[in-house]
Motif scaffolding. Structure first.
Motif, PDB file in Angstrom:
ATOM      1  N   LEU A 201       0.848  -1.190   0.000  1.00 31.67           N
ATOM      2  CA  LEU A 201       0.000   0.000   0.000  1.00 31.67           C
ATOM      3  C   LEU A 201       0.885   1.242   0.000  1.00 31.67           C
ATOM      4  N   PRO A 202       0.452   2.314  -0.593  1.00 34.02           N
ATOM      5  CA  PRO A 202      -0.880   2.556  -1.201  1.00 34.02           C
ATOM      6  C   PRO A 202      -0.980   2.165  -2.665  1.00 34.02           C
ATOM      7  N   LYS A 203       0.123   1.669  -3.268  1.00 31.07           N
ATOM      8  CA  LYS A 203       0.086   1.351  -4.700  1.00 31.07           C
ATOM      9  C   LYS A 203      -0.862   0.194  -4.992  1.00 31.07           C
ATOM     10  N   GLY A 204      -0.871  -0.805  -4.122  1.00 28.41           N
ATOM     11  CA  GLY A 204      -1.668  -1.996  -4.378  1.00 28.41           C
ATOM     12  C   GLY A 204      -3.051  -1.916  -3.751  1.00 28.41           C
ATOM     13  N   THR A 205      -3.522  -3.058  -3.310  1.00 33.00           N
ATOM     14  CA  THR A 205      -4.876  -3.127  -2.753  1.00 33.00           C
ATOM     15  C   THR A 205      -4.938  -4.229  -1.707  1.00 33.00           C
ATOM     16  N   GLU A 206      -5.968  -4.134  -0.856  1.00 30.63           N
ATOM     17  CA  GLU A 206      -6.222  -5.143   0.175  1.00 30.63           C
ATOM     18  C   GLU A 206      -7.631  -5.661   0.011  1.00 30.63           C
ATOM     19  N   SER A 207      -7.813  -6.960   0.243  1.00 32.53           N
ATOM     20  CA  SER A 207      -9.131  -7.575   0.099  1.00 32.53           C
ATOM     21  C   SER A 207      -9.294  -8.635   1.178  1.00 32.53           C
ATOM     22  N   ARG A 208     -10.564  -8.945   1.488  1.00 31.98           N
ATOM     23  CA  ARG A 208     -10.874  -9.944   2.518  1.00 31.98           C
ATOM     24  C   ARG A 208     -11.810 -10.982   1.916  1.00 31.98           C
ATOM     25  N   LEU A 209     -11.506 -12.225   2.222  1.00 32.03           N
ATOM     26  CA  LEU A 209     -12.305 -13.344   1.718  1.00 32.03           C
ATOM     27  C   LEU A 209     -12.701 -14.232   2.885  1.00 32.03           C
ATOM     28  N   TRP A 210     -13.712 -15.034   2.636  1.00 37.25           N
ATOM     29  CA  TRP A 210     -14.175 -15.998   3.640  1.00 37.25           C
ATOM     30  C   TRP A 210     -14.172 -17.372   2.986  1.00 37.25           C
TER      31      TRP A 210
ATOM     32  N   PRO B  63       6.176 -11.274 -13.640  1.00 35.09           N
ATOM     33  CA  PRO B  63       7.603 -10.974 -13.543  1.00 35.09           C
ATOM     34  C   PRO B  63       8.012 -10.187 -12.294  1.00 35.09           C
ATOM     35  N   ASP B  64       7.127  -9.343 -11.709  1.00 34.59           N
ATOM     36  CA  ASP B  64       7.571  -8.510 -10.581  1.00 34.59           C
ATOM     37  C   ASP B  64       6.410  -8.134  -9.665  1.00 34.59           C
ATOM     38  N   SER B  65       5.520  -9.078  -9.392  1.00 35.23           N
ATOM     39  CA  SER B  65       4.383  -8.816  -8.507  1.00 35.23           C
ATOM     40  C   SER B  65       4.497  -9.712  -7.273  1.00 35.23           C
ATOM     41  N   LYS B  66       3.668  -9.379  -6.261  1.00 34.30           N
ATOM     42  CA  LYS B  66       3.658 -10.207  -5.049  1.00 34.30           C
ATOM     43  C   LYS B  66       2.240 -10.333  -4.523  1.00 34.30           C
ATOM     44  N   LEU B  67       2.015 -11.445  -3.845  1.00 36.99           N
ATOM     45  CA  LEU B  67       0.719 -11.758  -3.254  1.00 36.99           C
ATOM     46  C   LEU B  67       0.971 -12.213  -1.819  1.00 36.99           C
ATOM     47  N   LEU B  68       0.313 -11.529  -0.845  1.00 34.71           N
ATOM     48  CA  LEU B  68       0.488 -11.825   0.581  1.00 34.71           C
ATOM     49  C   LEU B  68      -0.851 -12.246   1.177  1.00 34.71           C
ATOM     50  N   LEU B  69      -0.831 -13.306   1.983  1.00 34.98           N
ATOM     51  CA  LEU B  69      -2.046 -13.839   2.587  1.00 34.98           C
ATOM     52  C   LEU B  69      -1.855 -13.954   4.098  1.00 34.98           C
ATOM     53  N   ARG B  70      -2.923 -13.560   4.846  1.00 32.54           N
ATOM     54  CA  ARG B  70      -3.003 -13.802   6.299  1.00 32.54           C
ATOM     55  C   ARG B  70      -4.180 -14.750   6.527  1.00 32.54           C
ATOM     56  N   LEU B  71      -3.881 -15.955   6.932  1.00 32.84           N
ATOM     57  CA  LEU B  71      -4.915 -16.934   7.248  1.00 32.84           C
ATOM     58  C   LEU B  71      -5.053 -16.964   8.765  1.00 32.84           C
ATOM     59  N   GLU B  72      -6.196 -16.465   9.255  1.00 31.40           N
ATOM     60  CA  GLU B  72      -6.419 -16.351  10.703  1.00 31.40           C
ATOM     61  C   GLU B  72      -7.033 -17.640  11.242  1.00 31.40           C
ATOM     62  N   ALA B  73      -7.288 -17.612  12.541  1.00 30.62           N
ATOM     63  CA  ALA B  73      -7.825 -18.800  13.227  1.00 30.62           C
ATOM     64  C   ALA B  73      -9.191 -19.169  12.651  1.00 30.62           C
ATOM     65  N   ALA B  74      -9.373 -20.460  12.416  1.00 33.79           N
ATOM     66  CA  ALA B  74     -10.631 -20.934  11.850  1.00 33.79           C
ATOM     67  C   ALA B  74     -11.754 -20.784  12.849  1.00 33.79           C
ATOM     68  N   GLN B  75     -12.897 -20.353  12.349  1.00 32.30           N
ATOM     69  CA  GLN B  75     -14.097 -20.242  13.164  1.00 32.30           C
ATOM     70  C   GLN B  75     -15.037 -21.384  12.822  1.00 32.30           C
ATOM     71  N   ALA B  76     -16.223 -21.352  13.379  1.00 31.31           N
ATOM     72  CA  ALA B  76     -17.123 -22.494  13.225  1.00 31.31           C
ATOM     73  C   ALA B  76     -17.549 -22.685  11.777  1.00 31.31           C
ATOM     74  N   ASP B  77     -17.747 -21.578  11.026  1.00 28.38           N
ATOM     75  CA  ASP B  77     -18.257 -21.698   9.665  1.00 28.38           C
ATOM     76  C   ASP B  77     -17.228 -21.338   8.605  1.00 28.38           C
ATOM     77  N   GLY B  78     -15.964 -21.146   8.960  1.00 30.75           N
ATOM     78  CA  GLY B  78     -14.985 -20.861   7.927  1.00 30.75           C
ATOM     79  C   GLY B  78     -13.738 -20.192   8.461  1.00 30.75           C
ATOM     80  N   VAL B  79     -12.874 -19.792   7.511  1.00 33.82           N
ATOM     81  CA  VAL B  79     -11.593 -19.167   7.833  1.00 33.82           C
ATOM     82  C   VAL B  79     -11.542 -17.801   7.183  1.00 33.82           C
ATOM     83  N   PRO B  80     -11.301 -16.706   7.935  1.00 35.27           N
ATOM     84  CA  PRO B  80     -11.137 -15.386   7.323  1.00 35.27           C
ATOM     85  C   PRO B  80      -9.739 -15.262   6.693  1.00 35.27           C
TER      86      PRO B  80
ATOM     87  N   VAL C 133      -7.190 -12.477   4.745  1.00 32.33           N
ATOM     88  CA  VAL C 133      -6.872 -11.111   4.361  1.00 32.33           C
ATOM     89  C   VAL C 133      -5.704 -11.184   3.377  1.00 32.33           C
ATOM     90  N   LEU C 134      -5.855 -10.542   2.217  1.00 35.32           N
ATOM     91  CA  LEU C 134      -4.785 -10.589   1.212  1.00 35.32           C
ATOM     92  C   LEU C 134      -4.427  -9.187   0.760  1.00 35.32           C
TER      93      LEU C 134
END
Length: 881
Positions: free
Chosen positions: A793-802, A839-856, A858-859
């Motif tokens: 950031l701020p060049k890239g972006t952040e997103s959240r998935l379930w 050629p020159d990009s990156k992808l970062l993932l934070r896999l948090e503690a699993a809950q009852a219905d899934g895993v949050p 953040v990328l």
């Protein structure tokens, strides 16, 4: 199945044109011709689409209708379609006529037993006559516009069946004499000239003229099918080859001079030729040239027919600037000589050619044409024997001053001008030897010296060396009968080799091409220079290659002494083989004595086993075979068929062996496990074969611009039921995106055939591009990840998935798919993952503690375009787990 749409036909035609043989071998190939014909009558397709379909039938008639019955049925259908067109103007009539003609010719069904032929020929002749054939062929003005097309079709039929229109000469001549549009003169003139030429030549060769029947008298076929001379056409197949832009040889036209027409026929013939020539100015230059070719061929050597008929046209054509017309005039001169061209005409032509060849405003191809005409000028009275090259007698020396070659000229122009200069030197050779002139010979020597000097430059362009040897060969061929002129050439070439031995392959080729007049003196000079050198030389490889060409029985002691000294410096396999090639040449030349001692020493001291074995073999052959048997043993193998026989002996399969054949692939290719290592992604391919495959080359192609071109993969040998190592294919993506690889295989079978095959495409998934970051020290991993996280950031972006995962599913997902990319983790509750995307990009993932219905999840990424790909990838992973 109903008519196909325009879009469907566009796709089918595109696929067919891309590879006609592959398309016809596929499931849609069998129905292509039938669908094309049926859709010509569909009202859902526009006329433009139907014209495209007919264009395909003009280009590929043999593929669409491969046998005679299919071609006959297709031509009949096309004629029925032509008859069924409404009386209003249509753009389909002309392509239908052309398609029907092409189908009959390509299918080889043109003849008196073909119903389509008997329908098409009267139709074409009626259109050519500009007659009103009724409303079924459209308005009368459109029928008149089809006259040129009908003449083109008739000319094509006459070319393929020479003599077919032999009974229509009178009709065609009367049509040419009628008043009509100027645009109709050219097709009628060419048609009449071709039919006249074919009739004269065929009847003269067959000597089967029917007495009492005029040349321009209308004839009726014995079958009653019209004025088509099928008998003459059958004789034409046996006696007349297809038209070529050259005169027949004198021995091939003996029958033509035996044809002596009657006075009435001669009068008709002169009138027809004069009529064609009088209207020739209305034709285009190319058509005029063709007309002159045809008439000149028809009248050449015909008894009682003087070529003076062409004289009025020469007044107009001698000053033409059109190359095609000038070429036709020179052809007439070669055919008729002084019977048509006076000495003044010949001098005028030479002056025109000489001036035009050096005109600065003309392009290079035109200048080369004029030079070629000068070099091949057909003289009225040549002094030398037929076929001997010589400068024209009337070519004045002062005219040639501007045609002398120079080093500044283009290579092609230089060689052409040099050719003319050599002919002038050959003509003035006696005078220069007596000291009466120093012009052409002296200029030639200075020019060659300049060429040798440029070719001797170390590291100079290869084109300069090639030009130098082309010029040397030209001089040696033209001046082969003048030893005094070849002596400077021999010494100059020897000096060139001393200055640049790397030109040895050019010298070998030159010695193979020139005669003994230059070859023998040059061999002697080069051999003396080579054997006088020491064995220790940087250019030893070239010296050995040259010596293998020039070595013989002369200077045996010096040659063997040089080889003995050079053997100590032949340390690698290439030099040892070059040394053994010289020994082989000496063996074939009959050298013995000291050569046996040399071979025995080489069999002991050479470092490479292959070289020692060859030396030992040569020593054994020298000691046990006589000289004639030794020459046979070391000569070319008589068991192997020659290349020329391979090209003609198709019944033995040699032609097939020389061609790359398309065949079903005995190869299965699949993608193996990902290799998450190295600076670039590498695709691991698993290969299996159903039969032995040799010299396999796999070529990969990626459509679009997302990936750089991929290198081919080579495998020497693959055998079935024998495990093969995985093939590694480096990928060079320009954007981190999945794609598909199109694969082509080129390989050799166990039978020696070279085959080509297309393999099923292979997918490149998004995960195949993942690469790990370099691992930081053990205590700094979390800090390293946080720095990467903040840099997005701020060049890239952040997103959240379930991700819908159970608590125990998170650890399984990471261990199976993301283990190489984990930077920091607190299993089984938290994982920090860093992925490098080429050629020159990156992808970062934070896999948090699993809950009852899934895993949050953040990328973060610095490339917005990969967000949809990441989402799809994670959803597929969660579903698979």
């Amino acid at each position: 199945m109903g008519p196909l749409s325009r879009e469907t036909w566009a796709q089918r035609l595109g696929a067919f044109r891309a590879s006609p043989s592959a398309f016809m071998a596929g499931p849609e190939g069998e129905d292509l011709g039938r669908d094309l014909l049926s859709d010509l009558r569909s009202e859902k397709l526009s006329e433009q689409t139907k014209v495209s379909l007919l264009a395909l039938s003009l280009e590929y008639p043999a593929q669409l209708w491969p046998d005679a019955p299919a071609a006959e049925a297709a031509a009949t259908f096309l004629l029925d379609t032509l008859d069924s067109l409404p009386p209003r103007p249509s753009a389909l009539r002309r392509p239908l006529l052309l398609a029907a003609t092409t189908t009959l010719v390509a299918g080889d069904v043109l003849g008196p037993t073909s119903g389509a032929s008997l329908r098409l020929l009267p139709l074409l002749l009626g259109l050519a006559a500009s007659g009103d054939l009724g409303p079924r062929l459209g308005p009368s003005w459109e029928q008149r516009s089809l006259q040129a097309t009908a003449c083109e079709c008739l000319r094509e039929l006459e070319s393929c069946k020479p003599g077919l229109l032999g009974g229509c000469l009178g009709l065609l001549r009367s049509l040419l004499g009628q008043e009509g549009p100027v645009g109709q003169v050219q097709p009628l003139s060419l048609l009449l000239a071709l039919a006249l030429r074919n009739s004269l030549v065929i009847q003269a060769k067959a000597r089967a003229r029917a007495s009492g029947q005029g040349l321009f008298t209308a004839r009726v076929s014995p079958t009653g099918s019209g004025p088509w001379d099928w008998t003459l056409a059958e004789e034409g197949d046996a006696h007349l080859q297809p038209q070529a832009p050259s005169w027949p040889a004198a021995e091939e036209e003996g029958g033509l001079s035996a044809l002596e027409p009657s006075p009435e026929e001669a009068r008709e013939l002169r009138a027809a030729v004069a009529q064609l020539l009088d209207t020739s100015y209305l034709l285009t230059p190319v058509a005029q040239a063709q007309l002159l070719w045809l008439l000149g061929w028809a009248l050449r050597g015909l008894r009682g027919q003087p070529p003076v008929l062409f004289k009025p046209q020469l007044v107009r054509l001698l000053g033409t600037a059109q190359l095609t017309l000038l070429h036709a005039v020179l052809a007439l001169k070669a055919a008729f000589g002084e019977a048509l061209f006076t000495a003044q005409d010949e001098a005028l032509l030479l002056r025109r050619l000489t001036v035009a060849a050096q005109h600065p405003a003309l392009p290079l191809p035109a200048q080369l044409f004029y030079l070629h005409c000068l070099l091949s000028f057909p003289e009225n009275c040549p002094l030398g024997p037929a076929g001997e090259e010589a400068a024209p007698l009337l070519l004045e020396p002062q005219l040639c001053c501007g045609l002398l070659p120079s080093l500044q000229h283009d290579p092609m122009a230089l060689l052409a001008r040099l050719h003319l200069l050599c002919l002038l030197c050959a003509e003035d050779g006696d005078e220069e030897e007596k000291g009466q002139g120093q012009g052409p010979r002296r200029y030639l020597e200075e020019l060659l010296a300049g060429l040798w000097q440029r070719a001797a430059l170390s590291g100079g362009p290869r084109a300069l060396a090639t030009l130098c040897f082309q010029a040397s060969y030209l001089v040696a061929r033209c001046l082969s009968g003048q030893p005094a002129a070849l002596a400077p050439l021999t010494h100059g070439l020897a000096q060139l080799y001393r200055a640049r031995p790397a030109l040895a392959p050019h010298f070998v080729d030159l010695l193979d091409q020139v005669g003994s007049e230059l070859g023998e003196p040059l061999r002697v000079v080069l051999r003396q220079d080579l054997v006088s050198r020491s064995g220790k030389d940087e250019a030893l490889r070239w010296h050995l290659q040259m010596l293998a060409k020039v070595a013989d029985q002369d200077a045996q002691p010096e040659t063997l002494r040089f080889l003995q000294a050079a053997a100590a410096y032949c340390t690698d396999w290439g030099l040892q083989q070059a040394l053994l090639q010289v020994c082989r040449a000496l063996l074939r030349a009959g050298v013995g004595g000291g050569l046996a001692d040399l071979l025995q020493a080489l069999a002991r001291q050479l470092g490479d086993p292959d070289g020692r074995d060859h030396a030992r073999l040569y020593y054994i052959l020298l000691g046990h075979l006589s000289e004639p048997k030794l020459g046979v043993a070391l000569g070319p193998s008589l068991a192997a068929p020659a290349l020329a026989s391979s090209l003609v002996a198709e019944n033995q399969g040699f032609a097939a062996a020389l061609m790359v054949q398309e065949a079903p692939a005995p190869i299965r290719l699949s993608v193996g496990p990902c290799r998450a290592e190295g600076p670039a992604p590498v695709l691991q391919l698993q290969v299996e074969v159903l039969e032995p495959v040799y010299s396999l080359e796999l070529r990969f192609h990626v459509q679009g611009q997302l990936y750089a071109p991929l290198d081919a993969v080579h495998v020497p040998c693959l055998c079935p039921r024998r495990p093969a190592r995985p093939l590694l294919l480096p990928l060079q993506p320009r954007r981190p995106a999945p794609t598909q690889l199109d694969i082509q295989a080129l390989y050799t079978t166990a039978g020696g055939l070279t085959c080509y095959a297309r393999l099923p495409p292979l997918p490149v998934n998004f995960a195949d591009l993942f690469l790990p970051f370099p691992q930081p020290p053990e205590g700094a991993r979390l800090t390293f990840f946080e720095e990467l996280w903040d840099s997005c950031l701020p060049k890239g972006t952040e997103s959240r998935l379930w991700c819908p995962l159970q608590p125990e599913g998170l650890e399984a997902l990471v261990s199976r798919h993301l283990e190489p990319f984990v930077v920091a983790a607190q299993p089984p509750t938290s994982y920090h993952i860093a992925i490098r995307l080429p050629p020159d990009s990156k992808l970062l993932l934070r896999l948090e503690a699993a809950q009852a219905d899934g895993v949050p999840v953040v990328l973060r990424t610095d490339d917005w375009a990969v967000l949809p790909l990441v989402g799809d990838y994670l959803r597929r992973l969660s579903t698979a787990v």
